[in-house]
Design an enzyme around this catalytic site. Structure first.
Site, mmCIF file in Angstrom:
data_model
loop_
_atom_site.group_PDB
_atom_site.id
_atom_site.type_symbol
_atom_site.label_atom_id
_atom_site.label_comp_id
_atom_site.label_asym_id
_atom_site.label_seq_id
_atom_site.Cartn_x
_atom_site.Cartn_y
_atom_site.Cartn_z
ATOM 1 N N HIS A 188 0.832 -1.197 0.000
ATOM 2 C CA HIS A 188 0.000 0.000 0.000
ATOM 3 C C HIS A 188 0.875 1.258 0.000
ATOM 4 C CE1 HIS A 188 -2.815 -3.035 1.555
ATOM 5 N NE2 HIS A 188 -3.753 -2.292 1.009
ATOM 6 N N ASP A 260 -4.573 -6.289 -7.776
ATOM 7 C CA ASP A 260 -4.794 -5.507 -6.565
ATOM 8 C C ASP A 260 -5.019 -4.051 -6.996
ATOM 9 O OD1 ASP A 260 -5.090 -5.036 -3.858
ATOM 10 O OD2 ASP A 260 -3.199 -5.968 -3.290
#
Length: 353
Positions: A188, A260
């Protein structure tokens, strides 16, 4: 014809949005760009009745816009710290607790129970289970989201949970291919790298994914991780060597591959949204999530549209992805019935059954 092609390209995208009701931006994505998939986060969730009404509203927008198949609505409902649906829905323990039990029956029952709660709200895709093998105690992002550090255990329990979810009518997702368990950074925030040999990858990281493929998992999510043994330059989500070479050709996976979130910094810090979407599509990702920013969503779609027009991405590749997506949606969405708010409330354990 231009609008038809735009909508066909839009079917590849999954978008997120803000609020407990369908925002103007997400309605535009569904109506004008033909977006075929939506993801819900905690920011979209209040009560079971509200979630069911939200899904009904979104599906109504799609029908009015002429979609010939319903939207696929997804959520990350793993258990533990990654669970977008909180109380009154069941508060599930992390997968590590299931791993400690070693029980396939427990994993399968958890999958069945998750499916019942999600299905009642109109959610037909759960981004679970995590089948990363947690071999690095310093891993800041996986940890107890994994069943454990034994690849055989992770494979067994992952398959059991997949079967529970899918037999309950909700598509499962094995993530994060080809393995995020032995990293010490969070994708992230930055791009992690893995330096294992191919034999180690086969023995550990890839073993649960092979089991998931053999079990017929509906979707597999890729990792924004640079696995240097497989591709020295591109993270797995953008790598043809990883997705087409390993997952499709070597592991014979014919289901839907989901990247993702392309707004995660592991990708977004290096590639603009339009370029990231093109690279992911060329690598073999079927569904391209852009989960937060409306501007990034538009830029990603416009980037892929331009790449198709310039023949950088072939229509044959677009058609193959569209067929895989359609088969997934037909299996888990048809025949379609809008969720009933009362049933959503009861499935979450509120009131008498």
């Amino acid at each position: 014809m231009v609008q038809e092609k735009t909508r066909q390209i839009g079917q590849r995208f999954m978008v997120g949005f803000d609020g407990h009701a369908a925002s103007p931006d997400v309605k535009r994505m569904v109506r004008d760009f033909g977006v075929g998939h939506l993801i819900l986060f905690a920011r979209n969730v209040d009560t079971p009745e509200q979630v069911a009404e939200l899904v009904r509203e979104l599906q109504s927008v799609a029908r009015d816009a002429g979609h010939d198949i319903p939207l696929l609505v997804a959520v990350d409902q793993e258990g533990g710290r990654v669970a977008r649906l909180k109380a009154p829905w069941t508060r599930w323990p992390p997968l590590r607790a299931v791993g400690r039990s070693g029980s396939e029956d427990l994993a399968r029952q958890m999958g069945e129970a998750l499916a019942a709660e999600l299905l009642a709200c109109g959610i037909r895709l759960d981004f679970a289970p995590v089948v990363d093998v947690d071999t690095n105690p310093a891993n800041p992002v996986i940890g107890d989201r994994s069943f454990g550090d034994d690849p055989s255990l992770v494979a067994r329990l992952g398959v059991a949970m997949i079967r529970g979810l899918q037999e309950g009518g909700v598509a499962a997702c094995a993530k994060h291919f080809p393995g995020h368990g032995d990293t010490d950074t969070d994708s992230h925030l930055e791009l992690p790298a893995v330096d294992h040999s191919r034999s180690r990858l086969d023995d550990v990281e890839l073993r649960p994914f092979r089991a998931a493929v053999e079990a017929g998992v509906a979707t597999i999510m890729t990792a924004h991780v640079l696995v240097r043994e497989l591709d020295e330059r591109l993270p797995a989500s953008l790598s043809p060597a990883v997705i087409e070479g390993i997952l499709r050709k070597q592991m014979k996976y014919h289901g839907v591959v989901v990247s993702d979130d392309l707004e995660m910094k592991a990708v977004a810090a290096h590639w603009a949204p339009g370029r990231a979407a093109v690279l992911a599509a060329k690598a073999g990702c079927d569904i391209l999530p852009v989960c937060a920013s409306h501007d990034a969503q538009v830029a990603a779609m416009e980037g892929l549209i331009r790449a198709v027009e310039a023949e950088e991405v072939a229509w044959t590749e677009m058609d193959a992805a569209a067929l895989r997506i359609r088969r997934l949606k037909e299996k888990y969405l048809l025949p379609y019935r809008d969720p009933n708010p009362k049933q959503a409330r009861l499935a979450a354990g509120v009131g008498e059954r």
